[in-house]
Design an enzyme around this catalytic site. Structure first.
Site, PDB file in Angstrom:
ATOM      1  N   ARG A 246      27.335  28.162 -29.187  1.00  0.00           N
ATOM      2  CA  ARG A 246      27.153  30.034 -29.044  1.00  0.00           C
ATOM      3  C   ARG A 246      28.783  30.410 -29.265  1.00  0.00           C
ATOM      4  NH1 ARG A 246      23.492  29.979 -27.388  1.00  0.00           N
ATOM      5  NH2 ARG A 246      22.144  30.430 -25.781  1.00  0.00           N
ATOM      6  N   GLU A 275      26.881  38.770 -30.560  1.00  0.00           N
ATOM      7  CA  GLU A 275      25.133  39.265 -31.527  1.00  0.00           C
ATOM      8  C   GLU A 275      25.039  39.997 -30.450  1.00  0.00           C
ATOM      9  OE1 GLU A 275      23.351  35.186 -30.746  1.00  0.00           O
ATOM     10  OE2 GLU A 275      24.261  34.242 -31.429  1.00  0.00           O
ATOM     11  N   HIS A 293      20.676  33.561 -35.655  1.00  0.00           N
ATOM     12  CA  HIS A 293      20.478  32.248 -34.231  1.00  0.00           C
ATOM     13  C   HIS A 293      18.876  32.117 -34.284  1.00  0.00           C
ATOM     14  CE1 HIS A 293      21.054  32.472 -29.389  1.00  0.00           C
ATOM     15  NE2 HIS A 293      20.350  30.955 -29.834  1.00  0.00           N
ATOM     16  N   GLY A 295      18.379  28.418 -34.152  1.00  0.00           N
ATOM     17  CA  GLY A 295      18.405  27.162 -34.556  1.00  0.00           C
ATOM     18  C   GLY A 295      16.887  26.598 -33.589  1.00  0.00           C
TER      19      GLY A 295
HETATM   20  C1  8YV Z   1      17.332  29.895 -27.675  1.00  0.00           C
HETATM   21  C2  8YV Z   1      19.240  29.386 -27.593  1.00  0.00           C
HETATM   22  O1  8YV Z   1      16.006  30.837 -28.648  1.00  0.00           O
HETATM   23  O2  8YV Z   1      18.247  28.027 -25.562  1.00  0.00           O
HETATM   24  C3  8YV Z   1      19.158  28.955 -26.180  1.00  0.00           C
HETATM   25  O3  8YV Z   1      20.280  28.415 -25.598  1.00  0.00           O
HETATM   26  O4  8YV Z   1      20.734  29.051 -27.614  1.00  0.00           O
HETATM   27  C4  8YV Z   1      18.257  29.823 -28.387  1.00  0.00           C
HETATM   28  O5  8YV Z   1      18.173  28.982 -29.388  1.00  0.00           O
HETATM   29  C5  8YV Z   1      17.628  31.353 -26.892  1.00  0.00           C
HETATM   30  O6  8YV Z   1      18.502  30.886 -26.298  1.00  0.00           O
HETATM   31  C6  8YV Z   1      16.550  32.463 -25.720  1.00  0.00           C
HETATM   32  O7  8YV Z   1      16.691  33.090 -24.673  1.00  0.00           O
END
Ligand code: 8YV
Length: 331
Positions: A246, A275, A293, A295
């Protein structure tokens, strides 16, 4: 109890999910989808929370205390589509008796892949090279062309040794990195041995001993700006920072100042403090890789996240404790 769990609860999903997940949710539940796939504005979110029995938000929804306090009394479950829940005021939800669930475990490997990709990409100048080649600026091989720094033999520091941190450690070992980690709790010895990871109880001390730092902890009040100007300075000019967790865990203003002053060697960032805004000063630096974002952005992860959301809702409808209920430790 039965009154709290209507037989056909209304589920409101705030973003477009993959077609397979939406189809299954549509078959199983009385579900309202967001056809536009733009985050709800505040008034629309308040409206959704006034009529939903179950809200399915994502990281782009800021579910703060005011929204939770104003939610209809029927809202009993927030089944987050994602692992991180820092965009939901958990204390306010608990006060209102609203259960919060998430989707842990199914985006571990993809997020660790992205962290490892950045660990490789930044010191080896992958994106700089690609930009040069694509722009037609390459004039041929030269002994001193595009020199970067070796990965093998260096030391990686991991902040947050949960599922994702451990998955990064496994990958790092295969690339010849020594692994140190800082975590709230020390891992069992058997896990440390398997990962060949050395525990660092003192984060500051670890920062002075590593060449790469990867952040893999959740964002909580305790980890907000964990990497501030002082700690970034402890990393030193040879070190790289990778963040796939984050943005708020790093003080972004301090990071920009540190990078601009050459205080660290570079950064690979998949997440940002505000973001979707990416500070243009970050994007202007050649030794910084910025990603939107992504990942956990694989078809496989998104399907599995949907399956988890569905399982959590089903368990709740059936009167069971949802398998991924977010517990006190997060708060
Ligand atoms: C998700 C993420 O795509 O899961 C998480 O906490 O940071 C991300 O990889 C996103 O949060 C979907 O709500």
């Amino acid at each position: 109890m039965a009154a709290e769990r209507p037989e056909h609860p209304k589920i409101v999903v705030t973003r477009r999910l993959t077609p397979g997940v939406e189809a299954r949710m549509g078959q199983l539940f009385r579900t309202e989808f967001n056809a536009e796939d733009a985050p709800y504005e505040r008034a629309r979110m308040a409206g959704a929370m006034a009529r939903a029995d179950v809200l399915v938000p994502t990281v782009t929804d800021d579910i703060d205390a005011m929204l939770i306090d104003a939610a209809g009394p029927q809202l009993k479950l927030i089944a987050n589509f994602g692992a991180g829940v820092d965009h939901i005021d958990l204390k306010a939800a608990r006060r209102r008796g609203i259960i919060v669930t998430n989707t842990p475990g199914v985006l571990t490997e993809d997020t660790a892949d992205m962290a490892m990709a950045l660990i490789l990409a930044v010191p080896r100048r992958l994106f700089e090279g690609e930009r040069l080649a694509r722009a037609g600026g390459w004039r041929g091989w030269s002994p001193c062309g595009m020199l970067g720094h070796r990965i093998t033999g260096k030391t990686l520091g991991i902040v947050g040794m949960g599922r994702i941190g451990q998955a990064v450690a496994r990958r790092a070992r295969a690339f010849g990195l020594s692994v140190r980690y800082h975590n709230r709790h020390r891992l069992p010895q058997i896990v440390e041995q398997e990962l060949k990871a050395q525990y660092e109880p003192d984060l500051d001390a670890m920062l002075g001993r590593i060449d790469f730092l990867t952040i893999n902890c959740p964002h909580t009040p305790q980890t907000h700006h964990l990497l501030d100007a002082r700690r970034l300075a402890l990393l030193g000019p040879q070190s790289y920072l990778i963040n796939t967790a984050r943005g708020e865990i790093v003080d972004e203003t301090a990071l920009i100042a540190t990078l601009e002053a050459g205080g660290i060697a570079g950064a690979g960032l998949d997440v940002f403090e505000h973001e979707p805004a990416i500070d243009p000063r970050l994007a202007a630096l050649d030794n910084v890789v910025v990603l939107p974002h992504m990942g956990s952005a694989t078809y496989e992860a998104r399907e599995a996240m949907g399956t988890k959301v569905i399982a959590n809702i089903r368990a709740w409808i059936d009167g069971h404790r949802p398998p991924d209920q977010v517990l006190e430790g997060w708060i």
